[in-house]
Design a protein around this motif. Structure first.
Motif, PDB file in Angstrom:
ATOM      1  N   ASP A 283       0.837  -1.192   0.000  1.00 34.70           N
ATOM      2  CA  ASP A 283       0.000   0.000   0.000  1.00 34.70           C
ATOM      3  C   ASP A 283       0.876   1.249   0.000  1.00 34.70           C
ATOM      4  OD1 ASP A 283      -1.899   1.948   0.355  1.00 34.70           O
ATOM      5  OD2 ASP A 283      -2.689   1.163   2.228  1.00 34.70           O
ATOM      6  N   GLY A 284       0.944   1.931  -1.163  1.00 34.29           N
ATOM      7  CA  GLY A 284       1.714   3.153  -1.258  1.00 34.29           C
ATOM      8  C   GLY A 284       3.208   2.944  -1.342  1.00 34.29           C
ATOM      9  N   MET A 285       3.647   1.699  -1.503  1.00 34.64           N
ATOM     10  CA  MET A 285       5.064   1.380  -1.641  1.00 34.64           C
ATOM     11  C   MET A 285       5.229   0.410  -2.807  1.00 34.64           C
ATOM     12  SD  MET A 285       6.229   0.970   2.362  1.00 34.64           S
ATOM     13  CE  MET A 285       7.974   0.922   1.938  1.00 34.64           C
ATOM     14  N   TYR A 286       6.466   0.170  -3.200  1.00 32.75           N
ATOM     15  CA  TYR A 286       6.725  -0.723  -4.318  1.00 32.75           C
ATOM     16  C   TYR A 286       6.219  -2.135  -4.011  1.00 32.75           C
ATOM     17  CZ  TYR A 286      10.091   3.020  -5.248  1.00 32.75           C
ATOM     18  OH  TYR A 286      10.688   4.247  -5.451  1.00 32.75           O
ATOM     19  N   ASN A 287       5.572  -2.755  -5.003  1.00 36.71           N
ATOM     20  CA  ASN A 287       5.232  -4.163  -4.864  1.00 36.71           C
ATOM     21  C   ASN A 287       6.512  -4.998  -4.820  1.00 36.71           C
ATOM     22  OD1 ASN A 287       2.445  -3.551  -5.125  1.00 36.71           O
ATOM     23  ND2 ASN A 287       2.643  -3.572  -7.361  1.00 36.71           N
ATOM     24  N   GLN A 288       6.382  -6.218  -4.310  1.00 32.84           N
ATOM     25  CA  GLN A 288       7.533  -7.113  -4.223  1.00 32.84           C
ATOM     26  C   GLN A 288       7.224  -8.415  -4.963  1.00 32.84           C
ATOM     27  OE1 GLN A 288       7.248  -7.043  -0.002  1.00 32.84           O
ATOM     28  NE2 GLN A 288       9.061  -5.794   0.303  1.00 32.84           N
ATOM     29  N   LEU A 289       8.163  -8.861  -5.777  1.00 33.95           N
ATOM     30  CA  LEU A 289       8.102 -10.182  -6.392  1.00 33.95           C
ATOM     31  C   LEU A 289       9.301 -10.972  -5.898  1.00 33.95           C
ATOM     32  CD1 LEU A 289       6.885 -12.281  -8.274  1.00 33.95           C
ATOM     33  CD2 LEU A 289       8.214 -11.270 -10.150  1.00 33.95           C
ATOM     34  N   TRP A 290       9.021 -11.833  -4.919  1.00 35.00           N
ATOM     35  CA  TRP A 290      10.077 -12.647  -4.329  1.00 35.00           C
ATOM     36  C   TRP A 290      10.283 -13.883  -5.201  1.00 35.00           C
ATOM     37  CZ3 TRP A 290      12.991 -10.361  -0.901  1.00 35.00           C
ATOM     38  CH2 TRP A 290      12.443  -9.365  -0.081  1.00 35.00           C
ATOM     39  N   VAL A 291      11.368 -13.869  -5.978  1.00 39.07           N
ATOM     40  CA  VAL A 291      11.649 -14.950  -6.924  1.00 39.07           C
ATOM     41  C   VAL A 291      12.481 -16.022  -6.229  1.00 39.07           C
ATOM     42  CG1 VAL A 291      12.791 -15.558  -9.088  1.00 39.07           C
ATOM     43  CG2 VAL A 291      11.467 -13.432  -8.909  1.00 39.07           C
ATOM     44  N   ASN A 292      11.965 -17.234  -6.293  1.00 40.50           N
ATOM     45  CA  ASN A 292      12.562 -18.394  -5.632  1.00 40.50           C
ATOM     46  C   ASN A 292      13.881 -18.760  -6.318  1.00 40.50           C
ATOM     47  OD1 ASN A 292      13.059 -20.965  -4.510  1.00 40.50           O
ATOM     48  ND2 ASN A 292      10.880 -21.433  -4.399  1.00 40.50           N
ATOM     49  N   GLN A 293      14.957 -18.804  -5.531  1.00 48.07           N
ATOM     50  CA  GLN A 293      16.283 -19.116  -6.076  1.00 48.07           C
ATOM     51  C   GLN A 293      16.601 -20.606  -6.075  1.00 48.07           C
ATOM     52  OE1 GLN A 293      18.223 -16.311  -7.336  1.00 48.07           O
ATOM     53  NE2 GLN A 293      16.063 -15.726  -7.125  1.00 48.07           N
ATOM     54  N   GLY A 294      15.716 -21.413  -5.489  1.00 46.72           N
ATOM     55  CA  GLY A 294      15.923 -22.857  -5.497  1.00 46.72           C
ATOM     56  C   GLY A 294      16.828 -23.386  -4.414  1.00 46.72           C
ATOM     57  N   ASP A 295      17.375 -22.499  -3.599  1.00 41.68           N
ATOM     58  CA  ASP A 295      18.264 -22.919  -2.514  1.00 41.68           C
ATOM     59  C   ASP A 295      17.714 -22.492  -1.153  1.00 41.68           C
ATOM     60  OD1 ASP A 295      18.561 -20.194  -2.646  1.00 41.68           O
ATOM     61  OD2 ASP A 295      20.742 -20.200  -2.953  1.00 41.68           O
ATOM     62  N   GLY A 296      16.402 -22.221  -1.103  1.00 43.32           N
ATOM     63  CA  GLY A 296      15.785 -21.768   0.144  1.00 43.32           C
ATOM     64  C   GLY A 296      15.752 -20.271   0.289  1.00 43.32           C
ATOM     65  N   SER A 297      16.296 -19.537  -0.686  1.00 45.96           N
ATOM     66  CA  SER A 297      16.318 -18.081  -0.594  1.00 45.96           C
ATOM     67  C   SER A 297      15.505 -17.465  -1.722  1.00 45.96           C
ATOM     68  CB  SER A 297      17.761 -17.561  -0.639  1.00 45.96           C
ATOM     69  OG  SER A 297      18.316 -17.762  -1.922  1.00 45.96           O
ATOM     70  N   PHE A 298      15.201 -16.169  -1.550  1.00 38.19           N
ATOM     71  CA  PHE A 298      14.414 -15.409  -2.514  1.00 38.19           C
ATOM     72  C   PHE A 298      15.104 -14.080  -2.800  1.00 38.19           C
ATOM     73  CE2 PHE A 298      11.457 -18.281  -0.557  1.00 38.19           C
ATOM     74  CZ  PHE A 298      10.511 -18.578  -1.521  1.00 38.19           C
ATOM     75  N   ARG A 299      14.860 -13.555  -4.007  1.00 31.78           N
ATOM     76  CA  ARG A 299      15.310 -12.207  -4.369  1.00 31.78           C
ATOM     77  C   ARG A 299      14.104 -11.412  -4.859  1.00 31.78           C
ATOM     78  NH1 ARG A 299      19.493 -12.325  -8.865  1.00 31.78           N
ATOM     79  NH2 ARG A 299      19.550 -10.076  -8.410  1.00 31.78           N
ATOM     80  N   ASP A 300      14.013 -10.166  -4.424  1.00 32.58           N
ATOM     81  CA  ASP A 300      12.939  -9.308  -4.876  1.00 32.58           C
ATOM     82  C   ASP A 300      13.308  -8.748  -6.247  1.00 32.58           C
ATOM     83  OD1 ASP A 300      10.861  -7.559  -5.277  1.00 32.58           O
ATOM     84  OD2 ASP A 300      11.455  -6.146  -3.699  1.00 32.58           O
TER      85      ASP A 300
END
Length: 571
Positions: A283-300
């Motif tokens: 709400d009023g901030m950038y949306n986030q797309l957390w992309v799955n890296q396949g090793d248990g981590s995510f990148r926006d």
């Protein structure tokens, strides 16, 4: 409360002045359809169906910010009898002790689309200041469990399969009872290990001691907006340990690196790599797309993929979310609905990037006049083109146009066309009598198993709607229940099928819209087609299985391991 849907009468000369752009003409007296007013798509049948629920925000004198966003619900099969039961999230007064607040409600479907109250003795009547709910079988016992988000500690309710729920929040992991302001949540098997993990969207850091006094444009007391608090929150990711417990992995997974005023969430493979990603509307901030890296981590990667802001570079007031392969090209498109004066944001997935094509699909005009929360792409008329529903209600005071509630608005229904555009349906909202309240969660599912998707809408400080699908001459359809071997809904699986040469892709998911948990069954409208062919399922982790062909107009179960063939991508 009064009967849902009755609007305050207004002189005819005011109708044109007050109606937002694109508003349909008033209905003839009595709400009957005429040649210039097409028949309704929905009948409002909540009370007649035994669904008698009035949401309570608890507002009295002071305008407490959480009162603007509350009102969640679920449609889920709590007892395994094949029909959808109802869970309704109540709020109450923030300043009251927990034990004095009204509890959440559980209603059992009697098999014919009517309901009886099953709350007493169920253990499901959590009394937190409720926001939303997620559904999923986290312990793989074949029964659908509930996770309730609150302002204050969230709650995990384990289902015994007979309509009895046990609060296991503390024994399942102390972090699950997070004391912040939870909004939407989703069960998701992000690591493809066969059990459901949990993602929780938090809105802002808020306490009653940090509340501020704000005013409307007319100078009267009103609710603030999130920017008045400057207190965005971190969302949370819990990994399922496989033994009935969870571990908070927000930090190690990289989710803790992001802050936002989160409201909506949807999970799916947005990048085409067979891994489940997570999209959050802020709400009023950038949306986030957390992309799955396949090793248990995510990148926006929302910025680099084009879905953080609209085509003008504006961060809008993201609330509800819909995700579906709208254009049948094999990847997930996104819709984020926003605040009055802001258009919807329709992000078309091109395979490597999202394009803001809101205007191109016809959603740049009408949507701007409303504040939208719950939403979904659903083929309500079963003609093969998905339609769109949006549940509306203001968050800032304005002149009361529809009822005595200055925040009330009618909801919107758009018909999908063969050209890929959406056209608003008349009568407005799809009901013969205009319904206008402050709507929040919209929950989608086939309540009476007749092949037409129905809608449950929770209204702030008003009775809920149950909108029974009564579209005339609906097309053929299928409902696909996609299950893992243990009987759990295979959240994150992708079904692909052919309808007279048209290739259709749909995901198994419950978490979308706003603060809602929806029917996990995959619904596909078939138009005049009488069968589906080449049905395949890609299971979480990438294994695929073929199930052949089926005749139309039935509920079909696809169970892992029971298809004709199975393979794993890359083998």
């Amino acid at each position: 409360m009064g009967t849902p849907g009755l609007i305050k009468a207004a002189p005819l000369y005011l109708t044109a002045l007050l109606a937002p752009a694109g508003c349909a003409d008033p209905l003839p007296e009595g709400g009957r359809a005429s040649p210039s007013h097409p028949p309704a798509w929905f009948d409002e049948v909540a009370r007649a169906s035994g669904l008698d629920f009035v949401h309570q925000s608890g507002h009295r004198v002071r305008y407490l910010f959480p009162e603007t966003t509350c009102g969640g619900a679920a449609l889920f099969d709590m007892d395994g009898d094949g029909d959808l039961d109802v869970y309704l999230v109540q709020s109450g007064r923030l300043v009251e002790p927990t034990e004095e607040r009204p509890g959440n409600r559980l209603l059992r479907n009697l098999g014919d689309g009517t309901f009886e109250d099953a709350t007493a003795g169920s253990g499901a009547d959590d009394r937190g200041y409720g926001m939303g709910v997620a559904t999923g079988d986290y312990d793989n016992d074949g029964d659908v469990d509930l996770y309730v988000t609150n302002v204050g500690p969230n709650v995990l309710l384990r289902n015994d399969g007979r309509g009895r729920f046990t609060d296991v929040t503390n024994e399942a992991g102390a972090g699950l009872a997070h004391p912040g302001w939870g909004a939407s949540a989703a069960f998701v098997d992000y690591d493809a290990d066969g059990d459901l993990d949990l993602f929780v969207v938090n809105y802002i850091h808020w306490t009653i001691l940090s509340e501020r006094d704000c005013y409307s444009a007319a100078g009267v007391p009103d609710y603030c907006n999130p920017n008045n608090y400057q207190a965005p929150a971190r969302d949370l990711l819990y990994r399922n340990n496989g033994d009935g417990t969870f571990t908070d992995v927000t930090g190690p997974a990289g989710i803790g690196a992001g802050l936002g005023n989160g409201l909506g969430v949807v999970c799916g493979d947005f990048t085409g790599d067979s891994r489940i990603d997570i999209f959050v509307a802020n709400d009023g901030m950038y949306n986030q797309l957390w992309v799955n890296q396949g090793d248990g981590s995510f990148r926006d990667l929302a910025f680099t993929t084009g879905c953080a802001v609209d085509q003008a570079g504006q961060a809008k007031a993201g609330m509800g979310i819909a995700a579906l392969d709208v254009d049948d090209d094999g990847d997930l498109d996104l819709l984020v609905v926003n605040l009055q004066s802001e258009t919807d944001s329709f992000f078309r997935n091109t395979g490597s990037f999202f394009m803001d094509e809101t205007a191109a699909v016809g959603l740049g005009g009408v949507s701007r006049g409303f504040t939208r929360f719950g939403t979904a792409f659903v083929d309500f008329d079963n003609d093969g083109a998905v339609d769109l529903y949006e549940a509306n209600g203001r968050v800032r005071r304005s002149a009361a146009m529809y009822t005595d509630d200055p925040y009330a608005e009618p909801n919107l229904l758009f018909r999908g066309t063969a050209s890929g555009r959406f056209e608003e349906v008349a009568p407005r909202g799809g009901t013969a009598t205009l319904l206008a309240h402050t709507s929040r969660a919209a929950v989608f599912g086939d309540v009476d198993n007749d092949g037409g998707v129905d809608i449950l809408v929770v209204n702030r400080d008003a009775a809920a709607y149950l909108l029974r699908n009564v579209v005339r001459d609906r097309g053929h359809w299928v409902l696909l229940r996609v299950l893992e071997e243990n009987g759990r809904d295979a959240l994150g699986a992708t079904v692909t099928l052919s309808v007279e040469g048209r290739r259709v892709t749909r995901d198994v998911r419950t978490a979308y819209s706003y603060a809602a948990a929806n029917d996990p069954r995959v619904h596909v409208g078939l138009g005049t087609a009488t069968a589906i062919t080449q049905v395949t399922v890609r299971w979480p982790g990438g294994a695929t299985e073929s199930f052949g062909s089926f005749e139309a107009d039935q509920v079909i179960t696809l169970r892992h391991g029971e298809g004709g063939s199975s393979e794993r991508r890359g083998d």
